[in-house]
Design a protein around this motif. Structure first.
Motif, mmCIF file in Angstrom:
data_model
loop_
_atom_site.group_PDB
_atom_site.id
_atom_site.type_symbol
_atom_site.label_atom_id
_atom_site.label_comp_id
_atom_site.label_asym_id
_atom_site.label_seq_id
_atom_site.Cartn_x
_atom_site.Cartn_y
_atom_site.Cartn_z
ATOM 1 N N TRP A 92 0.835 -1.207 0.000
ATOM 2 C CA TRP A 92 0.000 0.000 0.000
ATOM 3 C C TRP A 92 0.870 1.257 0.000
ATOM 4 N N GLY A 93 1.986 1.212 0.699
ATOM 5 C CA GLY A 93 2.903 2.353 0.671
ATOM 6 C C GLY A 93 3.484 2.576 -0.709
ATOM 7 N N ALA A 96 0.857 4.165 -2.858
ATOM 8 C CA ALA A 96 0.702 5.574 -2.485
ATOM 9 C C ALA A 96 1.819 6.421 -3.099
ATOM 10 N N ARG A 99 1.221 6.910 -6.781
ATOM 11 C CA ARG A 99 0.180 7.927 -7.002
ATOM 12 C C ARG A 99 0.781 9.327 -6.891
ATOM 13 N N ARG A 100 1.611 9.535 -5.890
ATOM 14 C CA ARG A 100 2.261 10.845 -5.729
ATOM 15 C C ARG A 100 3.164 11.154 -6.920
#
Length: 215
Positions: A92-93, A96, A99-100
């Motif tokens: 999940w990290g 994330a 996405r950034r």
């Protein structure tokens, strides 16, 4: 599309064609994320480094390996003997961060780097300024059809699967394990055990790639 950028359907590329493709994406006038995936030892880092060598500061390489769970955490979970499996990462990290990187809203986005000598990731080791047009996201599980890995294709412009002769791949893998401290027999056992189980899963994702790069 800007600057002649054309979307890929499933194609086969040589290494030189893949590098030319990366140059074209970097010249398109906007941020692009290219995923490079393949089995352990396939040559993901080598191709990423070659592209970075051609593009210089116009490209950044962000490996998934920076998201290995800490060695102490893997030992607590009883997963240290299969480090590298999908559930030994902070998936999940990683999503994330992807996405950034895709949004490119921050002046600089920092990513972790895996240090094999430490057996752990190091936070904030890779800097990706907002004006870098091409980010190469490198990792084993970019095309796995399970949450949260299946969120990655929607964040990547395209994903390439590296295809390499099996004998060459295994030789590279054993040599890598030996380089970082495993005796020969242990290196062979790990390559044919945990690594091969992961490779079987990764091979099953090949058809989801936008392109296959033969190296």
């Amino acid at each position: 599309m800007e600057s002649g950028f054309v979307e890929l359907s499933f194609v086969k590329l040589t290494t030189d064609q893949a590098i030319a493709r990366a140059v074209s994406l970097a010249a398109s006038g906007t941020r692009h994320l290219v995923g490079i995936t393949g089995e352990p030892g396939a040559g993901k880092s080598t191709l990423s480094a070659r592209i970075r060598g051609v593009l210089g500061d116009r490209a950044a390489v962000v490996p998934m390996d920076g998201f290995h769970l800490a060695q102490t955490r893997l030992e607590e979970l009883g997963r240290a003997d299969r480090k590298g499996a999908p559930d030994t990462f902070d998936a999940w990290g990683f999503v994330a961060l992807a996405r950034r990187l895709a949004e490119a809203a921050e002046p600089i986005t920092y990513a972790p780097e895996y240090r094999r000598d430490l057996h752990n990731g190091v936070a904030g080791a890779i800097a990706v300024p907002r004006d870098v047009p091409l980010v190469i996201v490198e990792g084993n599980y970019l095309l796995v059809d399970e949450e949260p890995w299946n969120l990655l294709p929607g964040l990547l412009t395209e994903t390439w699967f590296i295809d390499v002769d099996e004998d060459v791949r295994m030789q590279r893998l054993v040599s890598r394990h030996e380089q970082f401290g495993k005796p020969h027999d242990a290196a062979v056992a790990w390559a044919g055990g945990p690594d091969e189980r992961n490779a079987t899963l990764i091979r099953s994702t090949r058809s989801r790639a936008d392109a296959v790069v033969r190296v």
